[in-house]
Design a protein around this motif. Structure first.
Motif, PDB file in Angstrom:
ATOM      1  N   HIS A 115       0.837  -1.214   0.000  1.00  0.00           N
ATOM      2  CA  HIS A 115       0.000   0.000   0.000  1.00  0.00           C
ATOM      3  C   HIS A 115       0.867   1.258   0.000  1.00  0.00           C
ATOM      4  O   HIS A 115       0.567   2.229  -0.716  1.00  0.00           O
ATOM      5  N   ASN A 116       1.925   1.250   0.786  1.00  0.00           N
ATOM      6  CA  ASN A 116       2.845   2.400   0.782  1.00  0.00           C
ATOM      7  C   ASN A 116       3.505   2.579  -0.593  1.00  0.00           C
ATOM      8  O   ASN A 116       3.698   3.710  -1.060  1.00  0.00           O
ATOM      9  N   PHE A 117       3.851   1.465  -1.244  1.00  0.00           N
ATOM     10  CA  PHE A 117       4.452   1.534  -2.582  1.00  0.00           C
ATOM     11  C   PHE A 117       3.460   2.145  -3.580  1.00  0.00           C
ATOM     12  O   PHE A 117       3.806   3.038  -4.375  1.00  0.00           O
ATOM     13  N   ILE A 118       2.203   1.680  -3.544  1.00  0.00           N
ATOM     14  CA  ILE A 118       1.188   2.206  -4.470  1.00  0.00           C
ATOM     15  C   ILE A 118       0.933   3.686  -4.191  1.00  0.00           C
ATOM     16  O   ILE A 118       0.804   4.511  -5.116  1.00  0.00           O
ATOM     17  N   ARG A 119       0.876   4.029  -2.924  1.00  0.00           N
ATOM     18  CA  ARG A 119       0.582   5.410  -2.569  1.00  0.00           C
ATOM     19  C   ARG A 119       1.695   6.350  -3.022  1.00  0.00           C
ATOM     20  O   ARG A 119       1.430   7.459  -3.501  1.00  0.00           O
ATOM     21  N   ASP A 120       2.955   5.919  -2.893  1.00  0.00           N
ATOM     22  CA  ASP A 120       4.069   6.764  -3.330  1.00  0.00           C
ATOM     23  C   ASP A 120       4.068   6.958  -4.847  1.00  0.00           C
ATOM     24  O   ASP A 120       4.423   8.043  -5.334  1.00  0.00           O
ATOM     25  N   LYS A 121       3.695   5.917  -5.589  1.00  0.00           N
ATOM     26  CA  LYS A 121       3.695   6.035  -7.048  1.00  0.00           C
ATOM     27  C   LYS A 121       2.502   6.841  -7.554  1.00  0.00           C
ATOM     28  O   LYS A 121       2.638   7.670  -8.467  1.00  0.00           O
ATOM     29  N   TYR A 122       1.339   6.601  -6.955  1.00  0.00           N
ATOM     30  CA  TYR A 122       0.118   7.229  -7.468  1.00  0.00           C
ATOM     31  C   TYR A 122      -0.100   8.633  -6.914  1.00  0.00           C
ATOM     32  O   TYR A 122      -1.046   9.304  -7.314  1.00  0.00           O
ATOM     33  N   ARG A 123       0.767   9.060  -6.007  1.00  0.00           N
ATOM     34  CA  ARG A 123       0.630  10.400  -5.439  1.00  0.00           C
ATOM     35  C   ARG A 123       0.828  11.484  -6.504  1.00  0.00           C
ATOM     36  O   ARG A 123       0.282  12.585  -6.390  1.00  0.00           O
ATOM     37  N   VAL A 143      -7.418   2.629  -7.306  1.00  0.00           N
ATOM     38  CA  VAL A 143      -6.297   3.023  -8.173  1.00  0.00           C
ATOM     39  C   VAL A 143      -6.302   2.191  -9.453  1.00  0.00           C
ATOM     40  O   VAL A 143      -6.097   2.711 -10.570  1.00  0.00           O
ATOM     41  N   LYS A 144      -6.564   0.898  -9.316  1.00  0.00           N
ATOM     42  CA  LYS A 144      -6.601   0.033 -10.507  1.00  0.00           C
ATOM     43  C   LYS A 144      -7.766   0.404 -11.415  1.00  0.00           C
ATOM     44  O   LYS A 144      -7.656   0.327 -12.651  1.00  0.00           O
ATOM     45  N   LYS A 145      -8.883   0.838 -10.801  1.00  0.00           N
ATOM     46  CA  LYS A 145     -10.054   1.192 -11.598  1.00  0.00           C
ATOM     47  C   LYS A 145      -9.857   2.531 -12.321  1.00  0.00           C
ATOM     48  O   LYS A 145     -10.235   2.683 -13.489  1.00  0.00           O
ATOM     49  N   ILE A 146      -9.240   3.500 -11.633  1.00  0.00           N
ATOM     50  CA  ILE A 146      -9.076   4.835 -12.225  1.00  0.00           C
ATOM     51  C   ILE A 146      -7.970   4.829 -13.267  1.00  0.00           C
ATOM     52  O   ILE A 146      -8.153   5.301 -14.395  1.00  0.00           O
ATOM     53  N   GLY A 147      -6.802   4.288 -12.892  1.00  0.00           N
ATOM     54  CA  GLY A 147      -5.674   4.284 -13.822  1.00  0.00           C
ATOM     55  C   GLY A 147      -5.189   5.690 -14.101  1.00  0.00           C
ATOM     56  O   GLY A 147      -4.950   6.484 -13.189  1.00  0.00           O
ATOM     57  N   ASN A 148      -5.081   6.045 -15.381  1.00  0.00           N
ATOM     58  CA  ASN A 148      -4.613   7.368 -15.792  1.00  0.00           C
ATOM     59  C   ASN A 148      -5.763   8.276 -16.219  1.00  0.00           C
ATOM     60  O   ASN A 148      -5.532   9.329 -16.808  1.00  0.00           O
ATOM     61  N   GLU A 149      -6.995   7.874 -15.923  1.00  0.00           N
ATOM     62  CA  GLU A 149      -8.145   8.653 -16.343  1.00  0.00           C
ATOM     63  C   GLU A 149      -8.240   9.932 -15.507  1.00  0.00           C
ATOM     64  O   GLU A 149      -8.218   9.886 -14.280  1.00  0.00           O
ATOM     65  N   MET A 150      -8.335  11.070 -16.156  1.00  0.00           N
ATOM     66  CA  MET A 150      -8.422  12.344 -15.455  1.00  0.00           C
ATOM     67  C   MET A 150      -9.875  12.738 -15.159  1.00  0.00           C
ATOM     68  O   MET A 150     -10.142  13.428 -14.187  1.00  0.00           O
ATOM     69  N   ASP A 151     -10.808  12.308 -15.999  1.00  0.00           N
ATOM     70  CA  ASP A 151     -12.215  12.625 -15.787  1.00  0.00           C
ATOM     71  C   ASP A 151     -12.878  11.437 -15.094  1.00  0.00           C
ATOM     72  O   ASP A 151     -13.143  10.399 -15.722  1.00  0.00           O
ATOM     73  N   LEU A 152     -13.156  11.590 -13.794  1.00  0.00           N
ATOM     74  CA  LEU A 152     -13.704  10.470 -13.027  1.00  0.00           C
ATOM     75  C   LEU A 152     -15.184  10.247 -13.285  1.00  0.00           C
ATOM     76  O   LEU A 152     -15.760   9.272 -12.788  1.00  0.00           O
ATOM     77  N   THR A 153     -15.825  11.149 -14.027  1.00  0.00           N
ATOM     78  CA  THR A 153     -17.214  10.890 -14.389  1.00  0.00           C
ATOM     79  C   THR A 153     -17.334   9.721 -15.363  1.00  0.00           C
ATOM     80  O   THR A 153     -18.419   9.136 -15.510  1.00  0.00           O
TER      81      THR A 153
END
Length: 485
Positions: A115-123, A143-153
């Motif tokens: 979780h700390n690894f994911i949080r540091d990368k996705y921050r 995080v896996k669901k969002i990915g690189n998507e900027m529009d969360l709608t």
């Protein structure tokens, strides 16, 4: 004899020698410090945080692989009843359960590291997400669901988070300062999320296996909280022995999550409650009594775990008795208060009470007895008008006072015995001086001849008699020197 300048030069020489020694020592310390820093940097270089395999190593260990394989085989085969007559310590299934409890603790720690690894990368992409989603598994799924998507709608988060948190995440993502991640960093982050989800599924398998054997391992604890909650408590505590050593206040917090209400009311939220809120007793209790029920449930669960740890009651009767006691207490809490009983009036006395007699009562009766004058004032003669204070029947009436022919309103009342005793005691009491000089006596006298004069006020005290002789007929009295004309 050395001059002042020579002494100053000698002091300067000594200071320069000390500075040289201090510089040499500092050089040695700096060299040692550089070696330590180089060693630490070497260790940090060896521990590459960009590589997930160097951070998370549990899934590749042989111990993890063997235990998961045994758990899967045991879940397929089911419970072996033939081994339940053996000693608990000699049972291989019990040893597997102990290993599963230890492995579940290791899996929890590994999930925290990932979780700390994911949080540091996705921050870099969404820095506010870690403050909105606290649980590691939920964070990995989001995080896996969002990915690189900027529009969360465009991202459907239903089923992953509560609706209130989804709304807050969507609003926050529209104003975030993050930027899309590079493909390499994103792939490592998604890989870390998959690894965290795999560890979570492995942990669920371990807990399912422990839950299926809880009726044999901890029958009393399972009788109170159920097999599923008992397995989770044992898995989080690190085994039955560790759970038995834990105080009840800590058992109540096992499995508690940090709740983020995102600005909503905290009136209906239950804080400081862990796995025990999943029990049937907690869910069937009214919300106003749930915290009291949770404390009681934690206390009885701790006692049941201690009984199971020493194999005190393999039949589970102790746990069932504890559960029955919990139900009775909760029912007692819900009972309305007893109605206030009407208090009956005391039985009226048909005969007068016996009063205390004696000298004290006689004195009291004599003190509060009605006088003859009041008796006459309260009495009226038939056909004879009474006199009144204002005349014509107005004011206070005098009754038969003055109608006896004496012509007086007052009736001479004889002195009572009590008043006579008080008067006699007052007369016998001596109020005379005890021989001390009065505070108003002064040795200064004012005369018309000499003005202020020192005199002795006690000089003629022995010459004076008593009574009228000391005042009117004495030689030093006021009227003793009046000249006849």
């Amino acid at each position: 004899m050395a001059t002042l300048a020579d002494s100053f030069l000698a002091d300067l020489d000594e200071l320069s020698d000390n500075e040289a020694e201090i510089l040499e020592n500092n050089d040695v310390d700096a060299a040692d410090m550089e070696e330590d820093v180089d060693g630490d940097l070497a260790d940090l270089e060896n521990l590459n945080y960009d590589d997930l395999d160097s951070v998370s190593k549990l899934q590749k260990t042989q111990r993890y692989i063997d235990i998961i394989q045994k758990v899967e085989e045991a879940l397929k085969m089911g419970s072996d009843v033939s081994t339940q007559g053996l000693n608990l310590e000699d049972d291989p299934e019990y040893q597997l359960i102990v290993d599963c409890n230890a492995l579940s603790v290791d899996i929890e720690n590994e999930i925290v590291i990932i979780h700390n690894f994911i949080r540091d990368k996705y921050r870099l992409k969404f820095p506010e997400l870690e403050s909105l989603v606290h649980h590691p598994i939920d964070y990995a799924r989001v995080v896996k669901k969002i990915g690189n998507e900027m529009d969360l709608t465009l991202v459907d988060l239903e089923g992953l988070l509560p609706s209130a948190i989804i709304m807050v995440v969507s609003v926050t993502a529209s104003t975030t300062t993050g930027k899309p991640l590079p493909e390499e960093v994103l792939s490592k982050t998604v890989e870390a999320c998959d690894r965290a989800l795999d560890l979570d599924s492995a942990k669920k398998k371990v807990l399912d296996f422990v839950e299926s054997r809880m009726g044999y391992i901890a029958p009393n604890l399972s009788a109170i909280v159920g097999s599923a909650v008992a397995a989770k408590l044992m898995g989080t505590a690190g085994g039955l022995a560790s759970l038995a050593k834990m105080p009840a206040c800590n058992v109540q917090l096992l499995g508690a999550k940090k709740k983020n209400l995102a600005g909503f009311s905290t009136a209906t939220s239950q804080f400081r409650v862990g796995y025990l809120e999943q029990t049937e007793i907690f869910q069937t209790t009214p919300p106003s009594l749930r915290m009291r029920a949770c404390r009681l449930l934690a206390a009885k669960s701790t006692l049941a775990a201690r009984v199971d740890s020493i194999r005190g009651d393999p039949s589970g009767n102790t746990g069932r008795a504890f559960k029955e006691e919990i139900h009775k207490k909760i029912e007692k809490w819900q009972e309305p208060p007893p109605a206030k009983q009407p208090k009956p009036l005391p039985v009226p006395d048909s005969e007068p009470k016996k009063k205390r007699g004696g000298r004290r009562l006689r004195k009291m009766k004599e003190r509060y007895a009605i006088t003859d004058m009041r008796k006459l004032a309260n009495r009226m003669q038939f056909g004879v008008p009474e006199e009144s204070s204002l005349g014509d029947g107005l004011g206070e009436g005098y009754g038969m006072l003055g109608q006896a022919g004496s012509g007086k309103l007052r009736v001479s009342v004889g002195q009572s015995k009590l008043a006579a005793k008080v008067a006699k005691r007052f007369k016998e009491k001596n109020y005379g001086s005890s021989g001390a000089t009065s505070g108003l006596t002064s040795s200064l006298a004012f005369t018309p001849v000499q003005g202020i004069e020192l005199t002795n006020p006690q000089a003629h005290a022995h010459q004076l008699g008593s009574g009228t002789q000391s005042t009117y007929f004495s030689e030093t009295g006021t009227f003793s020197k009046i000249k006849r004309t």
